[in-house]
Design an enzyme around this catalytic site. Sequence first.
Site, PDB file in Angstrom:
ATOM      1  N   HIS A   1     -69.130  55.183 -13.219  1.00 27.13           N
ATOM      2  CA  HIS A   1     -69.888  53.928 -13.115  1.00 27.13           C
ATOM      3  C   HIS A   1     -70.812  53.949 -11.910  1.00 27.13           C
ATOM      4  O   HIS A   1     -70.592  54.656 -10.939  1.00 27.13           O
ATOM      5  CB  HIS A   1     -68.936  52.729 -13.004  1.00 27.13           C
TER       6      HIS A   1
ATOM      7  N   HIS B   1     -70.161  57.297  -9.940  1.00 24.28           N
ATOM      8  CA  HIS B   1     -68.981  57.897  -9.320  1.00 24.28           C
ATOM      9  C   HIS B   1     -67.730  57.602 -10.135  1.00 24.28           C
ATOM     10  O   HIS B   1     -67.730  56.724 -11.009  1.00 24.28           O
ATOM     11  CB  HIS B   1     -68.826  57.487  -7.855  1.00 24.28           C
TER      12      HIS B   1
ATOM     13  N   ASP C   1     -71.911  51.061  -9.189  1.00 26.77           N
ATOM     14  CA  ASP C   1     -71.298  49.795  -8.821  1.00 26.77           C
ATOM     15  C   ASP C   1     -72.133  48.605  -9.291  1.00 26.77           C
ATOM     16  O   ASP C   1     -73.360  48.577  -9.106  1.00 26.77           O
ATOM     17  CB  ASP C   1     -71.113  49.719  -7.295  1.00 26.77           C
TER      18      ASP C   1
ATOM     19  N   ARG D   1     -64.507  49.759   1.769  1.00 33.41           N
ATOM     20  CA  ARG D   1     -65.880  49.980   1.302  1.00 33.41           C
ATOM     21  C   ARG D   1     -66.787  48.824   1.706  1.00 33.41           C
ATOM     22  O   ARG D   1     -66.453  47.658   1.463  1.00 33.41           O
ATOM     23  CB  ARG D   1     -65.874  50.082  -0.226  1.00 33.41           C
TER      24      ARG D   1
HETATM   25  C1  SIN Z   1     -65.574  52.800  -5.839  1.00 31.05           C
HETATM   26  O1  SIN Z   1     -65.539  52.871  -7.068  1.00 31.05           O
HETATM   27  O2  SIN Z   1     -66.504  52.238  -5.262  1.00 31.05           O
HETATM   28  C2  SIN Z   1     -64.477  53.392  -5.015  1.00 31.05           C
HETATM   29  C3  SIN Z   1     -64.491  54.864  -5.077  1.00 31.05           C
HETATM   30  C4  SIN Z   1     -63.237  55.438  -4.510  1.00 31.05           C
HETATM   31  O3  SIN Z   1     -62.260  54.715  -4.244  1.00 31.05           O
HETATM   32  O4  SIN Z   1     -63.197  56.653  -4.336  1.00 31.05           O
END
Ligand code: SIN
Length: 290
Positions: A106, A266, A108, A281
Amino acid sequence: MTVTVPRTMNARRLTAHIGAELTDVDLAEVAHDDDLFAELRALLVQHKVLFFRDQPISRADHVALARRFGELEDHPVLGSDPEHPGLVRIYKDLDSDREAYENAFHCDATWRECPPFGSVLRCVEGPEVGGDTIWVDMVAAYDALPEDVKARIAPLRARHSIEASFGARLPIEQRHAMHAKFPDAEHPVVRTHPDTGEKILFVNSFTTHLTNFHNDENVRFGFDYAPGAGDLLQYLQRQAAVPEFQVRWRWSRDSFAIWDNRCTQHYAVQDYWPAVRRMERAGIVGDRPF
Ligand code: SIN
């Protein structure tokens, strides 16, 4: 006017297309220095995702670094650190819901009209093995498409929804309330990078359907619609799984990734249960895709 940014950081490319590990960098310094930040931003645009190890910076500096790129945004489901608004806690531990998976490719929050510019993610605590994250270069994914597919998708637009992902496991009333709060967005299937002008394949697991496929050129009879549009969308979504476009990062405590969410996808690999994985994050507000 071309702005030349002097180089002080050492960037080691990790694959042919995407990702570089930066050394000789202190992210706390970058958070408070205009020249260092300009260099880091230029490297981000070049490599799409930047990686750093051994950065035991404070949460305040983590937020300050992300704020250099733009305003921060909250997450609709995950809570923020109360003392550091905008620092979202992605904590997977024994109290977490094991079924709350995160392993889908995805970008974000493409269900927003203006999806995030990018994120600054830190590993606070990681499993001994597993829990890697994969990023995908969606410029390379676009470039590699057959020319007839590029021509076909050039005018297409698509709907992006929070409902079928974060919402799907909620009771119906809560799902509808979430959907009302975060309505769907429509974006071009191929967006243009605002900094580089590159074309980006811009569908992901939040994309539910193509919104302007059903025209005389594509559809002869009603039953052409679903298989034609659905197959094309799934084919485009599957491009993120092609290893040639990917980089995979093995986390360690206080390692960081900064990614450009406009041109990457990602996938957090969820192979570590029951080990603990705690990430923090800071997501940065972005522009409307064009
Ligand atoms: C995310 O999807 O933004 C998190 C990625 C992760 O936890 O590695």
